[in-house]
Design an enzyme around this catalytic site. Sequence first.
Site, PDB file in Angstrom:
ATOM      1  CD  GLU A  22      -2.801  -1.248   0.002  1.00 60.71           C
ATOM      2  OE1 GLU A  22      -2.948  -0.245  -0.699  1.00 60.71           O
ATOM      3  OE2 GLU A  22      -3.327  -2.347  -0.249  1.00 60.71           O
ATOM      4  N   GLY A  23       1.998   1.191  -0.643  1.00 55.96           N
ATOM      5  CA  GLY A  23       2.925   2.315  -0.697  1.00 55.96           C
ATOM      6  C   GLY A  23       3.960   2.177   0.405  1.00 55.96           C
TER       7      GLY A  23
END
Length: 601
Positions: free
Chosen positions: A440-441
């Site tokens: 998610e980054g």
Amino acid sequence: MQVYNAPLRDMRFVLNELHNDDGFGDLPGMEEFDTDLTDAVLEEAARFCRDILLPLNRSGDEEGCTHENGVVRTPKGFKDAYDQFTAAGWAALASDPEYGGQGLPEALNKLVEEMICSANLSFSLYPGLTHGGTTAIKGHGSDELKAKWLPKMISGEWSGTMCLTEPHCGTDLGMLRTKAEPRDDGSFKVTGNKIFISAGDHDLAENIVHLVLARLPDAPEGVKGISLFLVPKYMPKDDFSVGPANGVTCTAIEHKMGLKGSATCQMSFDESTGWLVGEPNKGMAAMFTMMNTERVSVGIQGLGVGEAAYQSAVWYAKDRVQGRALSGAKYPEQAADPIIVHPDVRRMLLTMRAYNEGCRALSAWVSRALDAQKHSPDPEVRQRAEEFTALMTPVVKALFTDLATESANLAVQVYGGHGYIRESGVEQYVRDARICQIYEGTNGIQALDLVGRKMGANFGRNLRSFFHPVSNFIEESKGEGPMQPMIEALEKAFGALQLSTATIAQKGMADPEEAGAAATDYLRLLGLVAMGYCFAKATKIAGLQIFFGSANGEEGDKAFYETKIKTATFFFERILPQATASFLAIRSGKKSMMAFTEDEF
């Protein structure tokens, strides 16, 4: 040994007491969620996680998922647990009642998420990805898409994924190659390959709904030419029962360091039928609705692992007999004292405890803002809530997961050699927690998002949504006797944050690399100040309860509040001083890290 019992008393504290003055409460439609109801939800969730999910955590890690003859199977017991999970309504907790959800506030839902992640992080990804998918469809899908797809996803009958990453591009999604060609009936043919797809295929739900980023034939280059499509594994029939396969195939599952009970898949889409979600070439905006939801949830994953690691370490520290206390034998009748008598073991345990309680308190504040952003009738409150959640989302994702990895490693250290051996179960927490800092980054991307986008957004209003309540609390709390050391420490750390903000703003305008060099330290500094603010508020509330409130004379509650003050004291004396190191690192600038040529590495 993996030990977990939900910290219900602390959960009730952050839910019902800590943030009542934040301006995000008293929301219309939330009246039914009184203390009796929320207590019942928390207690039943704690039971389910302890009795059903926790026993599958280590066995699921040992067995892992399998991929044979095109079929992905989850570990033994996961399917039965998932059926119980959906039948009991846990999958629908925070979803819209219009589509079959229960409409619980996020402030309560995030506590349930924490329990699930503590008990079995791998299992949590299956319903977690589905909830993120329903959020994107609810926010950007047409009325027809919402009516058709949301009920079965919200119930858990069908699950969901997000399909972004391709073999040649991760963060830089502008390079993706998956394509979508329009058909005459309004649907699209989606063709391409995706990797690292959590819950991409499995045997838990009868259908899987993929949200896929792809390019239309006439799409502009880069991220401005990306659209979002809903692509099911199986085509639904007219009555929305499962129909024929839709050209969606899992070609392999990843062999991972951790999260072995979660199927991480390589996916192939071969002219698969899909439907546009949102507007053409606006897929990133739609996907970020899902990703921002997931980033807060990933932070909660970190908190969940950190709590389980702490409880497992406490159990061992009380059980393991080794050596004598430095001040003399504490248990002279035994051959040795339990290792919890030793200062350094207590340092590790209390560090983990403070991390967990600080993160839980901060997540409760952010969750209340998420509810206000959605439900408040006051436009000013909604705007402030939106600005606050925008600022704090990268902090929750990155800080919580960084601290989770620290806590998991500390748990192994408490166990010593036994922690390094699989039989203890705690080394799994290190392996499971590690991915939370990446997906998610990555946390470095979160830090860049904080200083590059969130810090200066809305003419600085995002920052003011946090700075103002902290500043006001410090001013109101000066001169309050026993709390003064905490207030002074908080004021010093807050001052360092303000100076760091000014330094980054000034240097970053002239040289973006200066902001990039400071980003990770700045995120840690902001997070430490936020946790310090929450601990100071908790201390103030606890003190009032002990001396004037209902806890006076009630030994259980009194002990809780006294312990809360002790944990806060440890945080201010042993953890918050890290703020000074972050401040000095930020002030040093980029020079030392950018002085090297590439050949010198």
